[in-house]
Every structure is written in structure tokens, then in C-alpha cells.
Write a protein that holds these residues in place. Sequence first.
Motif, PDB file in Angstrom:
ATOM      1  N   ASP A   1       0.875  -1.171   0.000  1.00 26.31           N
ATOM      2  CA  ASP A   1       0.000   0.000   0.000  1.00 26.31           C
ATOM      3  C   ASP A   1       0.908   1.217   0.000  1.00 26.31           C
ATOM      4  N   THR A   2       0.741   2.033  -1.020  1.00 23.70           N
ATOM      5  CA  THR A   2       1.738   3.081  -1.210  1.00 23.70           C
ATOM      6  C   THR A   2       1.117   4.459  -1.122  1.00 23.70           C
ATOM      7  N   ASP A   3       1.692   5.296  -0.296  1.00 28.83           N
ATOM      8  CA  ASP A   3       1.274   6.693  -0.201  1.00 28.83           C
ATOM      9  C   ASP A   3       2.470   7.579  -0.519  1.00 28.83           C
ATOM     10  N   PRO A   4       2.202   8.825  -0.838  1.00 23.63           N
ATOM     11  CA  PRO A   4       3.325   9.729  -1.124  1.00 23.63           C
ATOM     12  C   PRO A   4       4.270   9.814   0.072  1.00 23.63           C
ATOM     13  N   ASN A   5       5.535   9.881  -0.215  1.00 22.95           N
ATOM     14  CA  ASN A   5       6.517  10.123   0.835  1.00 22.95           C
ATOM     15  C   ASN A   5       7.705  10.839   0.222  1.00 22.95           C
ATOM     16  N   SER A   6       8.816  10.880   0.954  1.00 18.10           N
ATOM     17  CA  SER A   6       9.929  11.694   0.469  1.00 18.10           C
ATOM     18  C   SER A   6      10.781  10.972  -0.585  1.00 18.10           C
ATOM     19  N   MET A   7      10.509   9.680  -0.790  1.00 19.80           N
ATOM     20  CA  MET A   7      11.323   8.949  -1.765  1.00 19.80           C
ATOM     21  C   MET A   7      10.901   9.295  -3.189  1.00 19.80           C
ATOM     22  N   GLU A   8      11.769   8.929  -4.112  1.00 26.17           N
ATOM     23  CA  GLU A   8      11.410   9.135  -5.502  1.00 26.17           C
ATOM     24  C   GLU A   8      10.317   8.152  -5.884  1.00 26.17           C
ATOM     25  N   LYS A   9       9.326   8.645  -6.619  1.00 26.02           N
ATOM     26  CA  LYS A   9       8.180   7.778  -6.918  1.00 26.02           C
ATOM     27  C   LYS A   9       8.342   7.077  -8.257  1.00 26.02           C
ATOM     28  N   LEU A  10       7.605   5.982  -8.399  1.00 21.62           N
ATOM     29  CA  LEU A  10       7.514   5.318  -9.697  1.00 21.62           C
ATOM     30  C   LEU A  10       6.086   4.786  -9.826  1.00 21.62           C
ATOM     31  N   PHE A  11       5.435   5.188 -10.900  1.00 21.04           N
ATOM     32  CA  PHE A  11       4.034   4.826 -11.079  1.00 21.04           C
ATOM     33  C   PHE A  11       3.921   3.957 -12.333  1.00 21.04           C
ATOM     34  N   ILE A  12       3.521   2.697 -12.134  1.00 19.50           N
ATOM     35  CA  ILE A  12       3.349   1.800 -13.287  1.00 19.50           C
ATOM     36  C   ILE A  12       1.919   1.259 -13.328  1.00 19.50           C
TER      37      ILE A  12
END
Length: 948
Positions: A20-31
Motif C-alpha cells: 500500500d503506497t502513499d506519497p513520501n519523500s522517496m522518488e516515486k515510480l508509477f506503473i
Amino acid sequence: MNRAIEKKWQEKWVNSGLFDTDPNSMEKLFITVAFPYPSGAMHIGHGRTYTVPDVYGRFKRMQGYNVLFPMAWHVTGSPVIGIAKRIQERDKWTLDLYEKVHKVSKADIDKLSNPEYIVEYFSGQYHDVMVSMGYSIDWRREFKTTDETYKKFIEWQIRKLKSMSLVNKGKHPVKYCPKCNNPVGDHDLLDGESASINELTLIKFEIDGKFLTPATFRPETIYGVSNLWLNPDVKYNLVNSGAESWIISEKSYNNLSNQIKDLKIIEEVDPKALIGKFVKNPVTGENHPVLPASFVDPEFGTGVVFSVPAHAPADYIALQDLKNNSKLLNEYNLNDLVDNIKILNVITLKNYGEIPAKEIIEKNNVKNQNDPNLEEATNQLYKIEHSKGIINLDIPVYGGEKVAIARDKIKLEMIDESNAEIMYDFSQHPVICRCGANVVVKIMDDQWFLKYSDEDWKVKARECLADENIIPSEVRTNLSYYIGWLEDWACSRRSGLGTKLPWDKQWLIEPLSDSTIYMAYYTIVKYFKDLNIGDLNDEFFDFVFLGKNSESLDIKPSLLSKIRDEFNYWYPLDWRLSGKDLVGNHLTFHMFHHSAIFKKNQWPKGMVVFGMGLLEGRKMSSSKGNVVLLSDAIEEYGADVVRLFLTSSAEPWQDFDWREKEVKGIKRRLKWFFEFSDKIKNIKGSSINLNDIKEIKLEKEIDHWLISQLNLRLKDATAALEVFQTRKALQDSLFLLKKDIDHYLFRVENREDESVIYVLSTLFKTWIKILTPFAPHSCEELWQNHGGEGFISNEKWPQYDLKLIDEKIAKSEEIIENLIKDILQIKKIIKKDVNKIHIYPSQDWKWSVYEIASEIAKPDIGQIISRSIKEDVTSDKKELSQFAKKIAKEMTKTNYVGKIDEIAILTNEKEFISKQINSKIIIHENDSFDPENKSKQSIPYKPAIYIE
RNA sequence: GCGGGGGUGCCCGAGCUGGUCAAAGGGGACAGGCUUAGGACCUGUUGACAUAGGUCUACCAGGGUUCGAAUCCCUGCUCCCGCACCA
């Protein structure tokens, strides 16, 4: 590995909310992957589509990205309506399909007569199978395209496009079933699937105040008309079109009445009564007789043909047939008429005379108007006249123009002057609907269209494409082609599941048009449970997606901005994965819609297009029963085996072939991997603890060698995964690395020292991480069993160390292997008793020559010799020249990696070599003992051999 | 017709920014080891010829470029996929 262990980890992942993924400070990747249309059970072909993004997502997660991989169900559309209906009618074939292929239980099968239940049932099943494949999906974002909230989103989208004038009402010819009262696609047809819709020009020839209206592909030939043809054996009707009365065949009425408004049948007309009468050519004003011909097809066009014998083979031969048919001529009293017919040339063609039709008939050996060769002759002439023909200079106005250009002008002129109209017909007959009725071409005139023909929109879509990464790259040309090729797309439908067109509620939005930008919806759907449906108005979406004014929204500002922030965090979409069958529609639409609605920095960034699945070499197909259900495959082999097979047997964009024998091979391979730690345990005498690997300074070449191979494989696998090459990644990290380990174990047999334990443990620790994206269940279990903390899915992707990848060590190993091979080969050939084997490594001066040769980088013997002499590598010039010849040839077959201390490595491995070749060996540092003068033959990397 | 991609050893397939290619890897077959046996596992062989690590023939066919071609260019043959109101 058994199913219980896999289930255990699946539960742990879900319960811990690991994915379960929420925004955070890491770099994101959306697939995202194209969401499935769940009208049947999921088979292994589907399995590959979803496994690839999961593997990639898991890989990227381990690299430290915050990865969002969501899933939803595309349930809008009409196929399930048809399925439900057939179930309801207890259609045997459909019931069989769903019981035997999709394996629906007897208890459930009747419920499938409700289309909503079908999608409910199978989407639930899809969900469960995806969980049991171990997919790292954020299930909080799951939705169906019939959700009320989704409909709000779609309404917003379509209104948005309409406000930009990209949705219009328009006219369009479609394949239409009058019985079903619906447009039909090719997949709805029993017959005529490949028929295309062609445009014809219907031209009005006056006769007694009425009109005969032949329809033609070639309006320019109006200048060469000699007569009209009617088929005396078919029925004709007089029909009213507006104020005019036309005579057309009875059978063509069905088609034409769907294209011309208020076409009414007045009465039957006897064609025989018309034969011998004259009609007036609306362009030339000449009079032409009406003549009988049997080739006239009442179903095609209007069932009336105008004759251009110079350019239409059928017309020419029909005229000959008539001339030779005295019975017919006498019956209608046509002798004089036929004798007076003049054949007029309209089109000039290089290498052809006045009557090309005649020439082509002779060339094709066409005997009469019913000869099957006639069609081929016609096609040949039509094609060549269109591409190469010039209008005859005697023709007024258009003389000298190219046919391809003049044709359109002449057509438009005739239409302008009400002498002609456009009509459509199929390229072939019959075209039959699944319901059994004849399909017609209907002009839909209250349809809504997405204006993909709009040039400005195309420009934007192309811009979107230009900035995208496309895998594999050749698909880019395809996409570009489709952007150009797409015409207006009918986006409204009468039947199916879906969202109603907000401004014209009689229509549903077509199901491809409602799945173009839904990736944006994933980013915010989890908030909708806290909002009222009424909150989801256009202003809401305008704010969240486009950052417009939000003043009048009745939502807590903090929540509202959180929603917008989440969208902004995830967008743009990094990768869109999809089957190659969707390139021409979904994927192209995806670019069109994103480029129209979103700002440029939110356009999609990448696409990966998949190949298809085969089963034992044959195309997979549910309807033909040629499938293996994914759930069955998991039960039989386990999820990790299925995942490994689907990602290792072909690259994602290639077709993969599910072969049971090879699946079993993968199963054995995974078992070997899973039991690898036991091998270490046997050597070590106790279990490995990954947190407690005792570091040892390595001294043996072979230990360095395996560490080097490990790093090399890791490097290659990482690079491959970055570009979705799952097969190559596994080839390196599973198959080749296993071979390396086999080789190492073979080499260190009976060695039980600490370096072996250290080397193997280090490799193991890295290896399970590399394989985690592919076989996550097995790796979690191994991780846990050997002291790993938390989930291995959360571990960092291992880093390779370039310094440890050592070409010289690899070369040394190669020298030993080749030496053994060569000795064995020689022994085999000479077939005599062997006493001792002498080995002579290369002398230093030979290394110098090789060094020089490799700098020259060409097999240039002269240069090698002259430079060697200049550098004074040896005093024996004769031997130098012999060696130079040899090395020139040799260097094209080997990779020079620098000088290696052959004496040292051979001495170290003396025992091993000796054991392998089963003879005693002596390594000579010089040629003091060399009875057959063999030492001369040594080449760097290839010591000389003397067998005594 | 238009557009895209192919043709490699018994089969599937990698290679195709030219030399490390008689050609990875898997599957199959054969032989040896291990084993009570089978399975599994390990090792080797799997184009031809060869009494010294070699030679010849090979990557659809034909031609070309190059010191050198499975890889580059041309020609031909041939196979697959998409072409719409449908997911």
C-alpha cells in the motif's frame, strides 16, 4: 516450496500493507497495466501481462523507489451483454465454454445470465488469482469502471473534451445489423469479417423522367460510358428519394435505405421493359442504351451498372457475350443498337492501347462474363489505371490530369450539380451478423465522435509520443502511424454497460473512450470513500487534476489539497504496459487524451508493449479451449514457478510459449536454488546465518573467479531489468549463475575450507535478493530461514562491484578449461597409451608480440613483425615470423585481456588438471626437455602440449 | 493494398553496434557417475572428417562490401501480426 508457504507470505504482505503506497519523500515510480475486461477466467497469457510489471515494480522498490502498482476492472462495454444473453438462452456452446474452459461451477453458471454478475464474478476471481500470484498491488485503489464515482470522472473527461470541441456530432458509415438495431464489429460477424466499407459514387441517368442510378468506384469513367447494364433475371423497384424517382434492384434497397433518408419503395419495375430504351448521361448529355447482362450483382451497389468497355473488363466481355448471343439480341431486338456501340477511351496508359480492358482480358485468358479470372483482370486494371493513368487529352477540362486526382474532382462536380450522390457498400458479400441477419452499411447521423482527425490534436499526440520511452522501439513507428491513421472515433453506444453521455442521455460512452486517462483516477480513488458523490463535480476534478479554482467546493480544504498533492506526486505515469493488440487503440487514445487534457509535464513517460501467449506452440484462445488457467498453473507448479516461466522464457514483447516440459525444467531449477543453502550447510556443517558470514581473505583463483562471475551476472541482470528484459535478467542471474556455481562446486570438490563457505554464503546472500522480484515467496522463506530480518521484499537491491569483475581471472579459468579439453581431444585422436603430459606455457617474448598485435588491432602480419623487430622482442627472426603468422590468425579468435602468469595458475591447478585428464603432468618453465620441439607451438592463453 | 516484425543447429530460441561464433541458454536424445531400482542430481557428447589441439561445410536463396559476414548493403523467396466503432 509448497502452496502453503506461498499463501503464508501472501497473507503477511497483505496484513502488513507492504504494497500500500502513499506519497513520501522517496522518488516515486508509477506503473500500470491495461486493466482487464473480466468476462472469463484468467489464463497464463493474462498472467504474463501482470507478472512483468510486478517484477519490475518489485525491482524498483528494492532500488529505493516508492512504487505504485494499482489494479482495476474494465467492466464497461457490450461483450458480457451477449454472453449473458446466450447463457440465458442456454446456448450449448456458451454453457460448455464457461463450464469447461472457464471452470465456472454448476451452481454459479445460471447466475451468469446477468451481465453485471459476470463481471462481478470474474473480477473477484481475477483479484484472488492476482493475490495468489503474489502481485505487489495496492489493493486499496481497486475499482470498477461502473462505480458511480468513476462515472463522475468519465463525465468530467468527456465534458472537458467537448468544451474543447473535440467531441462532435457527425455522420459516419458503419457496419450495422438491422435486426439487432446496432452497429456491429468484425468480431460480431458470422461471415464477411474481412469486408471493408467502400465509397461508391451513385450517378443518375435520366430515363422517362425517372433515373437509373448505377454506383461506381470510378466516377471519372463517366466520359467513356457506352451503355447501362441491367440483369433481366433480378427484381427491380422504383423508389422515391426526395423528389426524385430511382430504379434500383430490390436487394440493394435494404442497404441503401440505411444511407439515404426516407427512401420509399413505390412499385416493382420490370427490367425487361427497360432494355433497349435510352438513358441520358448527366455529364456528356449523350444517350446510351440499356442492355442485359448476367454479371450484374443485385446485391452490390444499386444493382445497376454503367458500362465502360474500354476500361472495365467485365463490361467489355459482357458486350462481346451479347454480340455473340443472337437469341438475346433477337429477344430484345437489339441488333442495331449493339452494332452502333462505340468504345471510348478515357484513360491513357503507357504500354496500353485504346482499349486496355481488351488487352487485360486476353492476358488473363478470360472467356466470358462468368469466368472467375475476370475479377483478377479487373483488379489489375483498376489498380494500374488509378496509379499510373492519365485522363485522355480529348476529355474536356480534365484531359491530361492524373486519374487519382481527376477522379475526386469529377465526383465532387457531379455531386455539386446533383447528378450524383455518395453511397457505401462492402468490399465483399455476404456480411452476416451473429444473429443471422444480413449486415448493411448504415450512416449514423446522430452519433458522437471524438475528433481524432483534428490536425492540432494529432500534433499534440505526436508531441506526447516523441517524449515517451517506447519498448520495444519499433512500436514507436506503429504508434506514429496510428496517430496519423485514426479518423473520428464514434464514442457513443446504444447498449452495454457504462457511463451515459452527460448531455445526451440516450447514449452510453463507448468503452475504449472511457479508459484513456484512468491512471489519474488511481492516484486519488482511495479518498472517495470519505467524500459524497455530489462532491465529485467538474470543479473538483478541475481542481485536483488541473489546479483550477476550488472556491465553491464543499470539501475540507486540507483534504482537498491532500488529494491534489497525491495526484501531483504520482503523475506523470512512468510506465504503461499493455498487449500489442492495443497499440492501435487504447495506447494511441491514451496519448491523444493525455495531451488534450493534462499539462505537458503530466503526459505519460513510457510504454511497454507485450507479445502474445502460445500453448505448446499453438495460439492461446479461450473460445477454442486452448488455454491453461492461471489458477490451475499455480496449483500445479506454485506461483514462483509460474512467475519464473512467464518472465524467463521470452522477453515481454516477444510471444512466449507455455510448454509443460519447459515449465517443469523451471521447477527443477527453482528447487535447485531453494536447496542451494543446504549444499553450503553440508560443507559448513551448520546452517548459514546471513548476519554472520565470516569474512576470509581469498587466495585461490577459483574463489575470486566465482565472486567475479557473481558481480558480472549481477551487473548484467541489473542493466537488463532496467529496460524490462526479464528474460535476459534471469538468463544471467539464474541460469548462467547456476552454471557458474556448478562449475565452482566441481572445481572445489573435496575442499571444505573457510573460503569456500565464505564465497558460497556471500553469493547466496546476494543471489536471493536478485531473485526476489521473480520468485518472492521462495526468497522470503529463504531469507527468514537464514536469519534475515523483516521482508526481503524491503531489502536493498544488491550493488555490484566493478573492481571485483576481473577479466584476467575469467581468462585464467578459460585457459585451464581449454587445456583440459585440448588434451582430452588429442588423446582421443592419437589413440595410443599415454605416459606423461608435458605443458609449456608461452615465453615472455610471445606475450610481447601479442601485445603489439593487439595494439595494431588488425591481422596485419607485416606490421606485427616490423614492430616486433623494432622493439627487439626476440633475436630469432625466423621463429618470430612464424609466430607472427600464427598470432595474426589467433588474435581474431580471442579476446586479449593482458598478460597472465600461466606458470603460476597451471602450477596451482596441476592436481585438478591431472585428475581431469587422468594422466601425470609436468609443467615446464623452459624447453630444456622438449624432444618433439612442441614448445614452439605455445601461444599466450594456449600453452603447448607434448604427450609422451 | 497500407503499416510493423521475422526466417539461426533435432525443437524453442540468444546473437545481428562485423573478428572472443561450430554459434549462449533451455528442451529433447545419447553416454558415464551417483542410486536397491526409477526419479532427481552431477559430468560429458549431440554438423562432417581427422593418429597433436586441426580442416571442411554451415546461420532461407543469390549477389556485393571487407583482410574478415549469422551479423552491413542489394535482389528474390517465404512466414507472422495489425488495419477500427471492438475488448
